[in-house]
Enzyme design. Structure first.
Site, short mmCIF file in Angstrom:
data_model
loop_
_atom_site.label_atom_id
_atom_site.label_comp_id
_atom_site.label_asym_id
_atom_site.label_seq_id
_atom_site.Cartn_x
_atom_site.Cartn_y
_atom_site.Cartn_z
N ASP A 102 0.85 -1.19 0.00
CA ASP A 102 0.00 0.00 0.00
C ASP A 102 0.89 1.24 0.00
O ASP A 102 2.05 1.19 0.43
CB ASP A 102 -0.91 0.02 1.22
CG ASP A 102 -1.98 1.11 1.13
OD1 ASP A 102 -2.64 1.19 0.08
OD2 ASP A 102 -2.12 1.89 2.08
N GLU A 112 0.73 5.80 0.44
CA GLU A 112 0.02 7.05 0.66
C GLU A 112 0.68 8.10 -0.22
O GLU A 112 1.89 8.00 -0.51
CB GLU A 112 0.03 7.48 2.13
CG GLU A 112 -0.63 6.49 3.08
CD GLU A 112 -2.10 6.27 2.82
OE1 GLU A 112 -2.74 7.14 2.18
OE2 GLU A 112 -2.62 5.22 3.25
N HIS A 146 -4.89 10.73 5.34
CA HIS A 146 -3.80 9.99 5.99
C HIS A 146 -3.15 10.72 7.17
O HIS A 146 -2.42 10.10 7.96
CB HIS A 146 -2.73 9.59 4.97
CG HIS A 146 -2.24 10.69 4.10
ND1 HIS A 146 -1.63 11.83 4.58
CD2 HIS A 146 -2.26 10.83 2.73
CE1 HIS A 146 -1.29 12.61 3.57
NE2 HIS A 146 -1.67 12.03 2.43
N HIS A 159 -6.02 6.53 7.24
CA HIS A 159 -5.32 5.64 6.33
C HIS A 159 -3.83 5.70 6.66
O HIS A 159 -3.27 6.77 6.93
CB HIS A 159 -5.52 6.08 4.88
CG HIS A 159 -6.88 5.78 4.35
ND1 HIS A 159 -7.09 5.23 3.11
CD2 HIS A 159 -8.10 5.95 4.89
CE1 HIS A 159 -8.39 5.08 2.91
NE2 HIS A 159 -9.02 5.52 3.98
N ASP A 170 -2.68 -0.55 6.61
CA ASP A 170 -3.55 -0.99 5.52
C ASP A 170 -3.00 -2.21 4.81
O ASP A 170 -3.76 -3.09 4.39
CB ASP A 170 -3.77 0.15 4.52
CG ASP A 170 -4.66 1.25 5.09
OD1 ASP A 170 -5.12 1.11 6.25
OD2 ASP A 170 -4.90 2.25 4.39
#
EC number: 2.7.7.7
Length: 222
Positions: A7, A9, A57, A152, A157
């Protein structure tokens, strides 16, 4: 089988508008079991973060100012994922950003280094048509505890995605057999354990069975 649950960001939604990766996390699973191996870095994007993205986030530019640039971690990142299958929720988003970052430093696209990319969002939509398939929704559907997920974050995640994916694909584990012994020992054998007789399959029977399983997986969109 080595799988990496990944994942990211970012500073915004579109790498074509100059947005950058600010966090990367990758969690290793081997034969559907989590290992202790993980890759996790925050990255200095050298640009502002969109307010809407920061609300998602919670990562600020001040926090990222002393973090490494993507070029500083790229080689270690590629070494970590090399040869594995990547599992990413909404894969086109993360792959688009990572390919942009790799392209900026003259490296090949992500697909050149891994053994395939599985979009877990696409897979979830296939097995749960017409339902919400966000990571939070899947955690609820498959009883994965996401109570610590208020914002997030790539590391959390990726961990949640690994747990959700294993639950989504239960019953689809492939049978395995140890072929390290001399093949002559793999002939049909019967072992007497009192009233229980365990019969070992021959090699050609195992291969026929695995071939059938692979055909099912292809048909089911794997």
């Amino acid at each position: 089988m080595r799988q990496i649950f990944l994942d990211t960001e970012t500073t915004g939604l579109d790498p074509n508008q100059g947005h950058r990766v600010i966090e990367i996390a990758a969690i290793e699973f081997n034969n559907r079991q989590a290992t202790s191996n993980r890759f996790h870095f925050y990255v200095n994007p050298q640009r502002e973060i969109d307010a809407a993205a920061q609300e998602v986030h919670g990562i600020t530019l001040d926090f990222l100012n002393d973090k490494p640039l993507f070029v500083d971690i790229a080689a270690d990142f590629i070494a970590f994922i090399n040869g594995s299958e990547l599992v990413i929720h909404n894969a086109p988003f993360d792959v688009g950003f990572l390919n942009m970052e790799l392209g900026k430093i003259g490296m090949e696209k992500l697909e050149s280094y891994c053994d395939g990319i599985m979009d877990s969002l696409k897979f979830a939509k296939e097995i749960r048509p017409g339902q919400r398939n966000s990571l939070d929704a899947l955690c609820r559907a498959f009883d994965v505890d996401n109570s610590t997920r208020s914002l997030h974050g790539a590391l959390l995640d990726a961990q949640l995605l690994g747990e959700v994916y294993i639950q989504m694909t239960r019953g689809q584990e492939a049978f395995t057999i140890n072929f390290e012994e001399d093949s002559s020992k793999a002939a049909l054998q019967s072992v007497d354990h009192g009233d229980l007789i365990v019969t070992q399959p021959a090699l050609d029977e195992v291969e026929a069975h695995n071939s059938y399983l692979r055909s099912i997986n292809r048909t089911d969109g794997w």
